[in-house]
Design a protein around this motif. Structure first.
Motif, PDB file in Angstrom:
ATOM      1  N   MET A   1      17.058  -2.871  20.138  1.00 22.18           N
ATOM      2  CA  MET A   1      17.790  -1.974  21.041  1.00 22.18           C
ATOM      3  C   MET A   1      18.300  -0.744  20.275  1.00 22.18           C
ATOM      4  SD  MET A   1      17.931  -3.448  24.066  1.00 22.18           S
ATOM      5  CE  MET A   1      16.520  -4.527  24.060  1.00 22.18           C
ATOM      6  N   THR A   2      18.518   0.332  21.000  1.00 26.52           N
ATOM      7  CA  THR A   2      19.178   1.496  20.394  1.00 26.52           C
ATOM      8  C   THR A   2      20.690   1.234  20.378  1.00 26.52           C
ATOM      9  OG1 THR A   2      19.350   2.547  22.551  1.00 26.52           O
ATOM     10  CG2 THR A   2      17.433   3.121  21.229  1.00 26.52           C
ATOM     11  N   LYS A   3      21.449   2.095  19.682  1.00 27.10           N
ATOM     12  CA  LYS A   3      22.913   1.958  19.640  1.00 27.10           C
ATOM     13  C   LYS A   3      23.533   2.753  20.781  1.00 27.10           C
ATOM     14  CE  LYS A   3      24.701   0.826  15.101  1.00 27.10           C
ATOM     15  NZ  LYS A   3      23.558   0.301  14.409  1.00 27.10           N
ATOM     16  N   ALA A   4      24.582   2.206  21.372  1.00 28.22           N
ATOM     17  CA  ALA A   4      25.328   2.965  22.385  1.00 28.22           C
ATOM     18  C   ALA A   4      26.204   3.994  21.680  1.00 28.22           C
ATOM     19  CB  ALA A   4      26.186   2.018  23.221  1.00 28.22           C
ATOM     20  N   ILE A   5      26.251   5.214  22.224  1.00 27.84           N
ATOM     21  CA  ILE A   5      27.046   6.294  21.624  1.00 27.84           C
ATOM     22  C   ILE A   5      27.759   7.074  22.732  1.00 27.84           C
ATOM     23  CG2 ILE A   5      25.599   6.599  19.568  1.00 27.84           C
ATOM     24  CD1 ILE A   5      24.338   9.044  21.067  1.00 27.84           C
ATOM     25  N   TYR A   6      28.616   8.008  22.324  1.00 24.28           N
ATOM     26  CA  TYR A   6      29.240   8.940  23.264  1.00 24.28           C
ATOM     27  C   TYR A   6      28.433  10.232  23.278  1.00 24.28           C
ATOM     28  CZ  TYR A   6      33.150   5.712  22.912  1.00 24.28           C
ATOM     29  OH  TYR A   6      33.927   4.584  22.938  1.00 24.28           O
ATOM     30  N   SER A   7      28.257  10.810  24.466  1.00 25.85           N
ATOM     31  CA  SER A   7      27.517  12.060  24.559  1.00 25.85           C
ATOM     32  C   SER A   7      27.837  12.775  25.869  1.00 25.85           C
ATOM     33  CB  SER A   7      26.012  11.791  24.490  1.00 25.85           C
ATOM     34  OG  SER A   7      25.293  13.003  24.584  1.00 25.85           O
ATOM     35  N   THR A   8      27.688  14.104  25.849  1.00 26.39           N
ATOM     36  CA  THR A   8      27.818  14.873  27.099  1.00 26.39           C
ATOM     37  C   THR A   8      26.490  14.860  27.851  1.00 26.39           C
ATOM     38  OG1 THR A   8      27.213  16.891  25.918  1.00 26.39           O
ATOM     39  CG2 THR A   8      29.565  16.428  26.130  1.00 26.39           C
ATOM     40  N   LYS A   9      25.410  14.421  27.168  1.00 35.32           N
ATOM     41  CA  LYS A   9      24.082  14.394  27.802  1.00 35.32           C
ATOM     42  C   LYS A   9      23.852  12.994  28.359  1.00 35.32           C
ATOM     43  CE  LYS A   9      22.653  17.650  24.242  1.00 35.32           C
ATOM     44  NZ  LYS A   9      23.333  17.434  22.966  1.00 35.32           N
ATOM     45  N   ASN A  10      23.917  12.873  29.658  1.00 34.90           N
ATOM     46  CA  ASN A  10      23.848  11.542  30.270  1.00 34.90           C
ATOM     47  C   ASN A  10      22.407  11.061  30.381  1.00 34.90           C
ATOM     48  OD1 ASN A  10      24.649   9.192  31.636  1.00 34.90           O
ATOM     49  ND2 ASN A  10      24.187  10.149  33.598  1.00 34.90           N
ATOM     50  N   VAL A  11      22.104   9.950  29.686  1.00 37.11           N
ATOM     51  CA  VAL A  11      20.783   9.322  29.843  1.00 37.11           C
ATOM     52  C   VAL A  11      20.939   7.923  30.451  1.00 37.11           C
ATOM     53  CG1 VAL A  11      19.727  10.614  27.951  1.00 37.11           C
ATOM     54  CG2 VAL A  11      20.797   8.414  27.466  1.00 37.11           C
ATOM     55  N   GLY A  12      22.167   7.621  30.929  1.00 37.54           N
ATOM     56  CA  GLY A  12      22.411   6.304  31.510  1.00 37.54           C
ATOM     57  C   GLY A  12      22.702   5.269  30.436  1.00 37.54           C
TER      58      GLY A  12
END
Length: 715
Positions: free
Chosen positions: A544-555
């Motif tokens: 799995m990828t890591k969950a991060i904070y971002s202004t770009k929403n990819v769900g």
């Protein structure tokens, strides 16, 4: 992606020379893109298994010759880099330093003599050297652009006229030289923090000064502070910030009562760990009709007390998160706020930011609102209290709690039906005495009471994100902070599938997101209780990828949400505080969108600090595990191989989850080579293998507290 017309004939076995040229042509036509070998095979019209095998060999050769770049495992692009690059320097005490360029290209070897005293994590400018045949690409550091770290933790060795810092972490090959006048009162054998002040061009050792004395090695507080200091994390609160917090009044201003929805008469409860003091969420329950319920998710209104740019806000922003070590919490906010004023303590009036849901018996949200409220919690429950009521159906407030549990279970089932992935992990916990010495190990698993709280927090977080992010077609959403989790890399899913085939399992690696997620859940269900459970779950998590904070929403792939944020823990996470402020700006003040670039930088900082805090937390667990095992040297345990590397195998003891290493020198019956793709070491002569997840019996050889390391041997 257009097919390459100069591709070799797919029916015949392609010649390596022709295929190499076709690959170069294809990647040069798509210079700004990267492809895995399957995509390259499709573009070059290679359909046979034999042709694909040749392609893989060609790609490896072109990569080794630096004609193309492998940007991540199994992904390639054209090498159009120049001779001078910028990126991050990785230092190793064995002299095998490397440079990771910003262009995601192959790592570059930098010898010690060419390192210009760059330190681990430094941002540097490097010149590539002419490539020698069959040798790694080498570089020379031209300039250190930005120091990543100048402070180091270790034990002081004081001699007659000077001292050295012997470091806990083996990042620097050389100890730090400290002049006698810069010891700052530290004594021989003290654990200290030293700052490097210079590293003269011709000197072997950097020169430093002691900036803080942590205490004597082995003392619990000294060691916990050392772990924090090693990651440049704070271990005490600045006095001026504490003083500022003391000036904040507990009293709720009279005008707030008129501005907020009043929930003081509605049944409200908090459910938290037994040792928690910072209660940042509460749930209220009210029956509206025979078939509808009002559920309130109430979150501490930290933004009422902490204003943008004030001294507390600056400190909180810098920390970005609370840190939970084995024996202590290092809070993001001063304790007056986190444990007293903002904490939703029972029988006290508190200010909240709330999401109020009207739900039917099927846990369907009929309507919701996001509002400022004032609450008065009726009861503070521990997870154990709540679990006892759920299991027996008896106890105070059982009607409300059981209703919340019923609704949460429906929400959870629906989430998994929509493709959420069910990674149920346990936490390792310790019973400690008053001096912090571990007396025993136990495992904390999520039960219904934990899952109940989790589901309503997920619902609130998702609802807040949708409120801002979901806009009518043709309109742009305002800048917001999302918690995002990207889809897994197809290559990693292929690797996972190849690996689990040996155990008779398989997953879908193509299809819709929901189909793939359901396939992974099905795999996790099938392996429950089987010998390979731990192994397969570990590899699945790594894919799995890591969950991060971002202004770009990819769900959020893991939760199967199109929109998700963090709103529910502003006492311990800075992104939640940002989200509260953005909600005020957009929903109450009807303000314009904030600057995206600046908010994205905030997101990156918070994601980085979250990872740093997780590393420190892991190290504190590791320290306690080594301390717990220090009187068990010589004992024999059943274990499972938990990691495989070129320098040895890691093994985790089954009964207490303490992990140690069997160095490669202990495997002296053969010469063992690492098969990275299949997570195993294989004997060159005997073909004996040690693979991830294999059950073994180990003997504890050594418990090294300074290095937080357990040494095992095969029993």
């Amino acid at each position: 992606m257009a097919k390459n017309t100069s591709a070799p004939n797919s029916a015949a076995k392609p010649k390596k020379k022709d295929l190499a040229q076709a690959v170069i042509n294809f990647l040069n036509q798509n210079r700004d893109k990267q492809f895995n070998y399957k995509q390259i095979a499709a573009a070059l019209n290679i359909n046979s298994q034999e042709g694909r095998q040749v392609l893989i060999k060609v790609l490896d050769k072109l990569r080794d010759e630096d004609i193309l770049l492998e940007t991540s495992r199994g992904r390639y692009r054209s090498n159009n880099r120049g001779l001078i690059l910028e990126g991050i320097f990785e230092r190793r005490s064995n002299g095998k330093n490397s440079f990771l360029p910003d262009d995601d290209g192959n790592p570059v070897f930098v010898s010690e003599r060419n390192s210009k005293h760059a330190m681990n994590g430094d941002r540097v400018r490097v010149q590539l050297l002419a490539k020698r045949k069959r040798a790694d690409t080498e570089g020379v550091v031209l300039e250190v652009l930005e120091r990543a770290k100048t402070r180091f933790v270790g034990t002081l060795e004081v001699q007659k006229h000077f001292a050295f810092l012997v470091m806990d972490s083996k990042i620097l090959a050389n100890d730090i030289f400290i002049p006698k006048e810069d010891l700052n009162g530290a004594q021989n054998g003290d654990k200290v923090i030293v700052e490097i002040v210079e590293w003269p061009e011709k000197a072997n050792n950097p020169v430093g000064k002691v900036i803080d004395v942590l205490g004597k090695p082995g003392d619990n507080t000294t060691e916990m502070h050392a772990i924090l200091a090693q990651y440049d994390l704070p271990y005490k609160y600045p006095e001026q910030v504490e003083k500022f917090a003391e000036t904040i009044s507990e009293a709720i201003p009279a005008e707030e009562f008129g501005k907020r929805e009043d929930f003081r008469e509605v049944f409200t409860l908090t459910i938290d760990p037994a040792d928690a003091k910072d209660f940042d969420d509460a749930l209220s329950v009210r029956k509206l009709s025979p078939s509808t319920w009002e559920i309130g998710v109430h979150i501490a209104d930290v933004s009422h007390y902490v204003k943008p740019g004030d001294i507390i806000d600056q400190e909180a922003e810098n920390r970005a998160t609370s840190i939970y070590l084995v024996d202590r919490t290092v809070p993001m906010l001063p304790e007056r706020l986190s444990n007293l004023i903002c904490s939703l303590r029972p029988h006290e009036e508190k200010l909240c930011y709330s999401v109020i849901f009207e739900m039917n018996e099927n846990a369907e949200v009929l309507k919701h609102r996001i509002v400022h409220t004032i609450i008065k919690s009726d009861v503070r429950m521990t997870y154990e209290d709540a679990q006892a009521i759920i299991e027996t159906g008896k106890g105070d407030y059982s009607t409300e709690l059981l209703k919340l549990n019923d609704l949460a279970k429906i929400l959870r089932e629906r989430r998994f039906a929509n493709g959420a992935i069910n990674f149920d992990r346990y936490e390792v916990k310790f019973n400690l005495d008053e001096n912090g010495k571990p007396l025993g190990v136990y495992f904390k698993e999520a039960k219904d009471s934990n899952k109940l709280i989790e589901e309503f927090m997920l619902l609130a977080n998702r609802t807040v994100a949708e409120t801002i992010g979901r806009v009518p077609k043709g309109k742009h959403a305002k800048t917001f902070v999302y918690r995002v989790h990207d889809v897994p890399d197809p290559e990693k899913l292929d690797d996972l599938n190849t690996f689990i085939l040996r155990f008779g399992h398989k997953i879908k690696t193509s299809g819709t997101k929901v189909e793939i997620a359901k396939s992974i859940n099905s795999l996790l269900d099938r392996v429950k209780g089987r010998p390979e459970e731990n192994l397969i779950e570990t590899i699945a998590v790594r894919s799995m990828t890591k969950a991060i904070y971002s202004t770009k929403n990819v769900g959020h792939y893991g939760l199967a949400f199109d929109y998700y944020t963090h709103f529910t823990s502003p006492i311990r996470r800075y992104p939640d505080l940002i989200v509260h402020r953005l909600l005020d700006r957009y929903l109450i003040e009807h303000g314009s969108s904030v600057d995206q670039a600046k908010t994205e930088e905030e997101c990156k900082h918070c994601s980085k600090m979250e990872q740093v805090a997780a590393n420190a937390e892991r190290d504190s667990v590791k320290y306690k595990q080594v301390e717990f095992m220090s009187d068990k040297v010589g004992k024999v345990y059943d274990a499972v191989i938990s990691g495989v590397t070129e320098w040895g195998i890691y093994a985790e003891i089954n009964e207490n989850k303490c992990e140690g290493m069997i160095p490669i020198r202990e495997l002296d019956d053969d010469f063992y080579e690492l098969d990275e793709k299949n997570y195993r070491l294989v004997g060159r002569r005997s073909k004996r293998e040690y693979r991830l997840g294999q059950l073994i019996t180990i003997q504890v050889v050594k418990a090294n507290l300074e290095r937080r390391q357990l040494d095992f041997r095969l029993a």
